[in-house]
Design an enzyme around this catalytic site. Structure first.
Site, PDB file in Angstrom:
ATOM      1  N   LYS A 209      -0.870  96.480  48.955  1.00  0.00           N
ATOM      2  CA  LYS A 209      -0.738  96.282  47.509  1.00  0.00           C
ATOM      3  C   LYS A 209      -1.744  95.257  47.010  1.00  0.00           C
ATOM      4  O   LYS A 209      -2.434  95.477  46.017  1.00  0.00           O
ATOM      5  CB  LYS A 209       0.689  95.856  47.170  1.00  0.00           C
ATOM      6  CG  LYS A 209       0.939  95.731  45.669  1.00  0.00           C
ATOM      7  CD  LYS A 209       2.351  95.225  45.367  1.00  0.00           C
ATOM      8  CE  LYS A 209       3.394  96.261  45.677  1.00  0.00           C
ATOM      9  NZ  LYS A 209       4.739  95.853  45.190  1.00  0.00           N
ATOM     10  N   GLU A 215      -3.083  91.505  58.625  1.00  0.00           N
ATOM     11  CA  GLU A 215      -3.200  92.516  59.676  1.00  0.00           C
ATOM     12  C   GLU A 215      -3.941  93.760  59.161  1.00  0.00           C
ATOM     13  O   GLU A 215      -4.828  94.298  59.841  1.00  0.00           O
ATOM     14  CB  GLU A 215      -1.807  92.934  60.171  1.00  0.00           C
ATOM     15  CG  GLU A 215      -0.996  91.811  60.801  1.00  0.00           C
ATOM     16  CD  GLU A 215      -0.082  91.110  59.817  1.00  0.00           C
ATOM     17  OE1 GLU A 215       0.928  90.536  60.274  1.00  0.00           O
ATOM     18  OE2 GLU A 215      -0.366  91.138  58.594  1.00  0.00           O
ATOM     19  N   GLY A 271       8.053  97.242  49.426  1.00  0.00           N
ATOM     20  CA  GLY A 271       7.322  97.928  50.483  1.00  0.00           C
ATOM     21  C   GLY A 271       8.176  98.870  51.301  1.00  0.00           C
ATOM     22  O   GLY A 271       7.769  99.993  51.623  1.00  0.00           O
ATOM     23  N   ARG A 272       9.395  98.438  51.653  1.00  0.00           N
ATOM     24  CA  ARG A 272      10.248  99.271  52.501  1.00  0.00           C
ATOM     25  C   ARG A 272      10.918 100.396  51.728  1.00  0.00           C
ATOM     26  O   ARG A 272      11.632 101.216  52.308  1.00  0.00           O
ATOM     27  CB  ARG A 272      11.286  98.405  53.205  1.00  0.00           C
ATOM     28  CG  ARG A 272      12.166  97.577  52.293  1.00  0.00           C
ATOM     29  CD  ARG A 272      12.940  96.538  53.085  1.00  0.00           C
ATOM     30  NE  ARG A 272      13.719  95.627  52.256  1.00  0.00           N
ATOM     31  CZ  ARG A 272      13.239  94.531  51.665  1.00  0.00           C
ATOM     32  NH1 ARG A 272      11.949  94.230  51.801  1.00  0.00           N
ATOM     33  NH2 ARG A 272      14.019  93.741  50.959  1.00  0.00           N
ATOM     34  N   GLU A 357      15.537  94.018  56.868  1.00  0.00           N
ATOM     35  CA  GLU A 357      14.746  93.199  55.957  1.00  0.00           C
ATOM     36  C   GLU A 357      15.459  93.067  54.615  1.00  0.00           C
ATOM     37  O   GLU A 357      15.271  92.092  53.899  1.00  0.00           O
ATOM     38  CB  GLU A 357      13.348  93.811  55.766  1.00  0.00           C
ATOM     39  CG  GLU A 357      12.339  92.847  55.165  1.00  0.00           C
ATOM     40  CD  GLU A 357      10.916  93.345  55.250  1.00  0.00           C
ATOM     41  OE1 GLU A 357      10.211  92.990  56.221  1.00  0.00           O
ATOM     42  OE2 GLU A 357      10.509  94.109  54.361  1.00  0.00           O
ATOM     43  N   HIS A 388      20.855 109.166  78.259  1.00  0.00           N
ATOM     44  CA  HIS A 388      20.453 108.770  79.606  1.00  0.00           C
ATOM     45  C   HIS A 388      19.838 107.374  79.605  1.00  0.00           C
ATOM     46  O   HIS A 388      19.119 107.013  80.538  1.00  0.00           O
ATOM     47  CB  HIS A 388      19.470 109.793  80.183  1.00  0.00           C
ATOM     48  CG  HIS A 388      20.087 111.143  80.375  1.00  0.00           C
ATOM     49  ND1 HIS A 388      20.630 111.550  81.575  1.00  0.00           N
ATOM     50  CD2 HIS A 388      20.276 112.169  79.512  1.00  0.00           C
ATOM     51  CE1 HIS A 388      21.108 112.769  81.450  1.00  0.00           C
ATOM     52  NE2 HIS A 388      20.920 113.174  80.200  1.00  0.00           N
ATOM     53  N   LYS A 508       4.022  83.861  58.934  1.00  0.00           N
ATOM     54  CA  LYS A 508       2.677  84.183  58.438  1.00  0.00           C
ATOM     55  C   LYS A 508       1.904  82.910  58.100  1.00  0.00           C
ATOM     56  O   LYS A 508       0.723  82.765  58.428  1.00  0.00           O
ATOM     57  CB  LYS A 508       2.769  85.062  57.191  1.00  0.00           C
ATOM     58  CG  LYS A 508       3.233  86.483  57.418  1.00  0.00           C
ATOM     59  CD  LYS A 508       3.214  87.219  56.076  1.00  0.00           C
ATOM     60  CE  LYS A 508       3.691  88.639  56.187  1.00  0.00           C
ATOM     61  NZ  LYS A 508       3.678  89.330  54.879  1.00  0.00           N
TER      62      LYS A 508
END
Length: 546
Positions: A209, A215, A271-272, A357, A388, A508
């Protein structure tokens, strides 16, 4: 505005505490024995989705108190406030309008007096045109070749949503195109993504954004260097191989991307919650604009269901309240989400961000500290793989772990008896968790007395089964919106701001401080704690030795 009492002081909460003590030891075997119709009574069908919640440790009285809790918590008015565009994200003073991303074209949703729906469709229409040019081969790279490799560079919601949706809808994707996703700042993520690719045929979607996310921009710069070196070209080549999902036109232009190929979204989209915004550009390229809009229709249908259905038949509200019941009364610290469809292999990872979050908070909207548990840990794997792996703990461990099973009546890849075997496992696991196997039953099989306790299953382990017809773009939209609204409903009851994420910030900030301490050619004075100082010194010394 009506004042809402603190959670543990609400009358409905106190009623639930009393009720819990009455039924906490009741076994699902007893409830099913007392009511042969229970399996149908505790079931809801809506939007082509069937929720069987009969294998939960509840009765009608439990539901009565839980619905009263929803009412006393102001859930109905909170839902309307969200859909209306009120600034319910109070710590950032923002509206929360991911629902506007999939509203009808003729809808009206205002933010600060402006109808945002035309803006939403302006972006969607531009995305559609761009996708058509890529999918048809009309868009050519710097060397005149069509694009065949699309790499999405983002992190958090700018990665988890697109990669989940791509994997979920791979059956609907254009198989002549290759889609890859880079999120981790670990250089291995980028190196493995571009291994063997031709830069002349590669397009990068940079999703940030602000266009400043550390990153993402580190990976984007590495991608630019890789591209220009591979093409032997100058900066002018960037515009043919990079597009942006961002709102920062200045930074996008400085990077070399033509702002005509910048697709924006808004601060009222978290964002999510953004996979159905321009963040879904890679999804739209993969499955085509028509399928993308079908997915939006699925989202919209679940939005309307959540907004209008009474609590008794409202699937998100029912599942949200059951989550509260286990989290706050049974002290169940986690929920396993178990999709029995390989295409949904990334769905649990996507839900981890969406749920944790959002509701991983310990401060209420008023700024006071909670005196109750909030967000649970979400985790899971697709069946039958998980059977399993970790199902042992769910069946016979000491922790109560409610489960959501997700399954489809029709396979997108009908091969022999595979789907019947898969579905048999869904139904069997839910049955085994609920009813278990008593010591008497174990002994009746001739099991040695010393071995019998090891083969006993106590059961009484709750689960939901979500059954849909088949995995389509629309059904994926319904599933994602379902969990979005579960998160919201729980946040309202817990009195949280489910739409900020201050908890991701401190690390951060500290990382930005540490980077120059690692990269400086000369040792800098370190002012961290003794552990961090020692780790930095060891890292620098090891790197210096080569």
């Amino acid at each position: 505005m009506k004042t809402i009492a603190p959670l543990t002081q609400r009358a409905s909460w106190k009623s639930l505490e009393v009720h819990f003590e009455k039924i906490r030891e009741v076994h699902l075997r007893d409830w099913f024995g007392q009511d042969p119709a229970r399996g149908r009574v505790f079931g809801v069908e809506a939007l082509g989705m069937y929720l069987d919640y009969s294998k939960n440790r509840i009765d009608q009285e439990t539901l009565k108190h839980l619905f009263a809790l929803a009412d006393e918590s102001g859930l109905r008015s909170a839902i309307e406030a969200m859909f209306r565009g009120d600034a319910i994200n109070i710590t950032e003073n923002r509206a929360v309008l991911h629902t506007a991303l999939r509203a009808p074209r003729d809808a009206r949703v205002e933010v600060a007096g402006r109808n945002v729906i035309p803006d939403v469709y302006e972006v969607l229409d531009r995305m559609g045109g761009f996708c058509d040019r890529i999918r048809s081969g009309q868009w050519k790279g710097h060397a005149g070749k069509p694009i065949v490799n699309i790499i999405n560079i983002g992190i958090g919601g700018s990665d988890l949503g697109p990669v989940m949706a791509y994997e979920a809808l791979k059956s609907y994707s254009d198989r002549s195109l290759k889609f890859l996703f880079v999120s981790n700042v670990d250089g291995t993520d980028f190196a493995e993504a571009v291994e063997g690719l031709d830069p002349a045929e590669t397009l990068f979607i940079v999703a940030s954004k602000t266009f400043t996310t550390q990153e993402t921009m580190t990976n984007a710069q590495t991608a630019k260097d890789w591209l220009l070196q591979g093409l032997g070209a100058g900066q002018e080549a960037v515009a043919k191989h990079f597009v942006a999902v961002s709102t920062n036109a200045t930074k996008v232009s400085e990077f070399g991307i033509d702002t005509a190929n910048m697709f924006g979204f808004w601060d009222w989209v978290g964002g999510r919650y953004s996979m159905d915004s321009a963040i879904g550009l890679s999804t739209m390229i993969a499955i085509g604009p028509a399928n993308f809009h079908e997915m939006l229709t699925g989202f919209r249908q679940m939005d309307e269901h959540f907004r209008t259905a009474p609590w008794e038949s409202n699937i998100p509200v029912l599942m949200a309240l059951l989550g509260i019941w286990y989290n706050n009364f049974f002290q169940a610290a986690s929920i396993a989400v178990l999709p029995y469809d390989q295409y949904l292999k990334r769905f649990p990872a996507y839900l981890q961000q969406l749920t944790m979050e959002s509701n991983g908070k310990r401060v209420t909207l008023s700024g006071s500290y909670v005196d109750y548990d909030t967000g649970a840990v979400y985790w899971g794997e697709p069946g039958t793989n998980g059977q399993h792996s970790f199902y042992q703990l769910i069946h016979q461990g000491t922790r109560l772990i409610p489960c959501d099973f997700i399954a489809f009546c029709h396979s997108l890849n009908p091969v022999g008896r595979h789907h019947d075997l898969l579905m048999a496992n869904v139904f069997a696991q839910a049955e085994a968790l609920a009813f278990g196997k008593t010591l008497t039953e174990v002994r009746s099989e001739g099991t040695a007395e010393w071995l019998a306790p090891h083969r006993e299953f106590d059961g009484n382990r709750p689960s939901n089964v979500l059954l849909l017809e088949r995995l389509t773009p629309a059904s994926l939209g319904k599933l994602v919106a379902l969990y979005e609204h579960i998160v919201f409903a729980q946040g309202v009851i817990w009195n949280l701001d489910s739409f900020d994420q201050w908890g991701v910030e401190l690390g951060k900030v500290l990382a930005q401080r540490i980077v120059p301490e690692l990269e400086s050619p000369e040792p800098l004075e370190l002012r961290h704690d003794s552990s961090t100082n020692a780790l930095i010194e060891r890292y620098r010394a090891t790197r210096k030795k080569g």
